[in-house]
Design a protein around this motif. Structure first.
Motif, short mmCIF file in Angstrom:
data_model
loop_
_atom_site.label_atom_id
_atom_site.label_comp_id
_atom_site.label_asym_id
_atom_site.label_seq_id
_atom_site.Cartn_x
_atom_site.Cartn_y
_atom_site.Cartn_z
N ARG A 1 0.66 -1.23 -0.26
CA ARG A 1 -0.21 -0.21 0.20
C ARG A 1 1.43 1.41 -0.13
O ARG A 1 0.64 1.64 0.82
CB ARG A 1 -0.74 0.22 1.10
CG ARG A 1 -2.01 -1.11 1.03
CD ARG A 1 -2.51 -0.87 1.92
NE ARG A 1 -3.32 -2.18 2.71
CZ ARG A 1 -4.64 -2.22 3.54
NH1 ARG A 1 -4.63 -1.75 4.53
NH2 ARG A 1 -5.40 -3.31 3.10
N GLN B 1 2.23 4.66 -0.74
CA GLN B 1 1.48 6.20 -1.26
C GLN B 1 2.47 7.42 -1.70
O GLN B 1 3.63 7.10 -0.62
CB GLN B 1 0.70 7.13 -0.51
CG GLN B 1 -0.24 5.78 -0.52
CD GLN B 1 -2.11 6.19 0.24
OE1 GLN B 1 -1.94 7.22 1.22
NE2 GLN B 1 -3.70 5.50 0.85
N TRP C 1 7.92 8.12 -1.67
CA TRP C 1 6.92 7.04 -1.19
C TRP C 1 7.35 5.81 -0.28
O TRP C 1 8.47 5.71 0.30
CB TRP C 1 6.99 5.68 -2.16
CG TRP C 1 6.91 6.75 -4.25
CD1 TRP C 1 7.47 7.27 -5.01
CD2 TRP C 1 5.56 6.48 -4.68
NE1 TRP C 1 6.63 7.97 -5.68
CE2 TRP C 1 5.28 7.88 -5.54
CE3 TRP C 1 4.29 6.54 -4.40
CZ2 TRP C 1 4.29 7.30 -6.58
CZ3 TRP C 1 3.46 5.85 -5.43
CH2 TRP C 1 3.25 6.97 -5.68
#
Length: 193
Positions: free
Chosen positions: A160, A162, A168
Motif C-alpha cells: 500500500r 503512497q 513513497w
C-alpha cells in the motif's frame, strides 16, 4: 476508426511512461529514506502472540533517534506511552502513577509486557528500509520500493505505498518474528523534513 485506436493506444502509452517516470530508482528511494529523520504517523497497530491478540491506535513521532509513541486502546486499559532514544526509554501504562525507565525500549517492553518489540529497528522498517545496524536480506519491486525484508530474526512485508511529498512510503507493514505478528496500518504520514 483506426485513427481512434491509435490515439487511445498512444495516450495510454504516454500515461504509463509518465507514471513510471514519477517513481524513484532503488538508489534514489534508499537515499531519500535515509534523509527522512523527522516524521509522524497515525494508524492502527495489531500485536499477536501465543498469549495475546491486542489492537490499538498509534500516534508515533520520530525525530532523529528520539521516538514518542502514544498508543490508545491496547492492554485493555486505555492509553500508553513509550518514548526515548538510543540510550534510554520510558514506558507509562494507564494504571501506573509514574513511568518506568530502562536503557532501551526493548528492555522495557520485555520486562513489563513480556513482548519482544524491536522499537529501535522498527523506526527504519516503518519507512520501508532496513536498519543500518546489521545485515539484511531484501526484495524490491520494479520501482525500487521494498517488498520484503529479513533482519534481526524478523520478516517484514510492505504494501500500500503512497506518495507523501517526494517520498513513497508504505501504508501497511507486517512483521513476524519470535512468535509475534505485528501489523501496522498507517492512515497518515506527516513529514517534517
Amino acid at each position: 476508426m483506426f485513427a481512434r485506436y491509435r490515439f487511445l493506444f498512444l495516450t495510454s502509452l504516454l500515461l504509463m511512461l509518465q507514471a513510471c517516470s514519477v517513481l524513484p530508482s532503488k538508489e534514489e528511494q534508499s537515499s531519500a529514506l535515509g534523509q527522512l529523520q523527522h516524521w509522524q504517523i497515525q494508524g492502527k497497530l495489531s500485536v499477536r502472540n501465543p498469549k495475546d491478540n491486542i489492537t490499538g491506535y498509534v500516534t508515533w513521532e520520530q525525530v532523529n533517534d528520539h521516538f514518542d509513541m502514544f498508543i490508545s486502546g491496547p492492554f485493555g486499559r486505555g492509553a500508553s506511552r513509550l518514548q526515548g532514544d538510543d540510550h534510554s526509554a520510558s514506558l507509562l501504562l494507564p494504571d501506573w502513577s509514574a513511568p518506568q525507565t530502562a536503557d532501551s525500549p526493548e528492555t522495557l517492553m520485555q520486562e513489563h509486557l513480556g513482548w519482544q518489540f524491536p522499537v529501535r529497528d522498527i523506526r527504519f522498517w516503518v519507512k520501508g528500509q532496513p536498519s543500518p545496524a546489521s545485515k539484511h536480506e531484501a526484495t524490491y519491486d520494479n520501482y525500487g520500493l521494498t517488498q520484503t525484508l529479513k533482519q534481526h530474526g524478523w520478516e517484514i512485508s510492505f504494501s500500500r505505498y503512497q506518495k507523501y511529498g517526494d517520498q513513497w512510503l508504505p501504508g501497511l507493514i507486517k512483521m513476524k518474528g519470535f512468535d509475534y505478528q505485528l501489523t501496522l496500518a498507517v492512515n497518515q504520514w506527516t513529514l517534517h523534513d
